[in-house]
Design a protein around this motif. Structure first.
Motif, short mmCIF file in Angstrom:
data_model
loop_
_atom_site.label_atom_id
_atom_site.label_comp_id
_atom_site.label_asym_id
_atom_site.label_seq_id
_atom_site.Cartn_x
_atom_site.Cartn_y
_atom_site.Cartn_z
N GLU A 149 2.65 29.52 84.69
CA GLU A 149 3.36 30.48 85.55
C GLU A 149 4.87 30.28 85.54
OE1 GLU A 149 1.51 29.76 89.29
OE2 GLU A 149 -0.40 30.65 88.67
N ILE A 150 5.32 29.33 84.76
CA ILE A 150 6.75 29.03 84.71
C ILE A 150 7.55 30.26 84.26
CG2 ILE A 150 8.47 27.72 83.36
CD1 ILE A 150 6.48 25.36 83.41
N GLN A 151 8.68 30.47 84.95
CA GLN A 151 9.55 31.59 84.58
C GLN A 151 10.65 31.10 83.64
OE1 GLN A 151 8.95 34.84 85.82
NE2 GLN A 151 7.07 33.76 86.36
N TRP A 152 11.09 31.95 82.76
CA TRP A 152 12.14 31.59 81.80
C TRP A 152 13.30 32.58 81.93
CZ3 TRP A 152 10.98 27.20 79.06
CH2 TRP A 152 9.63 26.83 78.99
N SER A 153 14.52 32.00 81.86
CA SER A 153 15.71 32.87 81.90
C SER A 153 15.91 33.49 80.52
CB SER A 153 16.94 32.04 82.27
OG SER A 153 17.26 31.15 81.21
N LYS A 154 16.77 34.50 80.46
CA LYS A 154 17.08 35.14 79.16
C LYS A 154 17.66 34.12 78.18
CE LYS A 154 15.67 39.27 79.43
NZ LYS A 154 14.47 39.47 78.60
N ALA A 155 18.56 33.25 78.73
CA ALA A 155 19.18 32.24 77.86
C ALA A 155 18.11 31.30 77.31
CB ALA A 155 20.22 31.45 78.65
N GLU A 156 17.16 30.97 78.16
CA GLU A 156 16.08 30.08 77.70
C GLU A 156 15.21 30.76 76.64
OE1 GLU A 156 14.94 26.95 81.21
OE2 GLU A 156 14.44 29.07 81.59
N GLU A 157 14.97 32.03 76.85
CA GLU A 157 14.16 32.76 75.85
C GLU A 157 14.81 32.72 74.47
OE1 GLU A 157 12.12 36.45 76.37
OE2 GLU A 157 12.10 36.22 78.54
N ASP A 159 15.98 17.47 70.93
CA ASP A 159 17.37 17.98 70.93
C ASP A 159 17.43 19.48 70.70
OD1 ASP A 159 18.11 15.40 71.19
OD2 ASP A 159 18.92 15.16 69.15
N GLU A 160 16.49 19.99 69.96
CA GLU A 160 16.52 21.42 69.61
C GLU A 160 16.09 22.31 70.77
OE1 GLU A 160 15.96 20.78 64.81
OE2 GLU A 160 14.22 20.64 66.15
N LEU A 161 15.72 21.66 71.89
CA LEU A 161 15.36 22.44 73.09
C LEU A 161 16.45 22.32 74.16
CD1 LEU A 161 11.57 21.56 73.32
CD2 LEU A 161 12.63 23.62 72.38
N LYS A 162 17.58 21.72 73.76
CA LYS A 162 18.70 21.54 74.70
C LYS A 162 19.10 22.91 75.27
CE LYS A 162 22.60 19.67 73.23
NZ LYS A 162 23.37 18.70 72.43
N GLY A 163 19.26 22.97 76.58
CA GLY A 163 19.61 24.24 77.21
C GLY A 163 18.48 24.72 78.10
N LEU A 164 17.27 24.21 77.86
CA LEU A 164 16.17 24.56 78.76
C LEU A 164 16.34 23.74 80.04
CD1 LEU A 164 12.96 24.57 76.47
CD2 LEU A 164 14.49 26.46 77.02
N ASN A 165 15.88 24.26 81.12
CA ASN A 165 15.91 23.59 82.42
C ASN A 165 15.28 22.19 82.32
OD1 ASN A 165 13.90 22.92 84.54
ND2 ASN A 165 15.04 24.43 85.73
#
Lengths: 108, 108
Positions: free
Chosen positions: B5-13, B89-95
């Protein structure tokens, strides 16, 4: 007489088994050579899945075709001749009527 | 909150899509390389059918794994990291909470 009811002598069975083996080895060798050649130049996933589809079809085909059963020998030999895996000469020794049936079917 | 159910921001997408693409390209390249290497030395039918089985499994696996769906991203990334196709490291930027979940799952 139905083709499937044809009787085979012991001598003919020996010729049949040998011819089967010759065609099988020929077809397998050609397949292995083709796969080695094709797969060496695969650079895209789509090409790889095409190879996979090709192998699925060839496996199904070969498993069925070389399943040794006397009742279907006439048809299998006709097909093997048509596909180029067997020569008529390699069936020398079979009764001439049977050879004629195989030849006729191989031209269909 | 359930992981699904986790929500994702546009930047995260955007980060997710890029990470997916990186892992996908890496895994595909490795697979293509492996097949080119293995298939060049195939000399027996049994080896060829082993390659066929291997491709069947990899195709099923890859088709499923890279099916983009936000509800399963956490699990897919954890798996990709575990399998070595993606670096943290390639997921940097996710919450950071999401990153912790992914890290925890990848160690299971």
């Amino acid at each position: 007489m139905q083709v499937s009811e044809i009787q085979w002598s012991k001598a003919e069975e020996t010729i049949i088994k040998k011819a089967f083996e010759i065609a099988y080895q020929r077809e397998i060798s050609a397949l292995l050579k083709e796969v080695r050649e094709v797969s060496g130049s695969i650079i895209e996933l789509e090409q790889l899945w095409r190879l996979h589809d090709f192998l699925s079809a060839r496996r199904h085909d070969i498993d069925g075709k070389y399943h040794y059963e006397l009742s279907t020998v006439i048809f299998v030999f006709a097909r093997l001749i048509k596909e180029g895996w067997l020569n008529r000469d390699e069936l020398k020794g079979l009764n001439s009527e049977k050879l004629s049936k195989i030849s006729a079917l191989s031209r269909m």
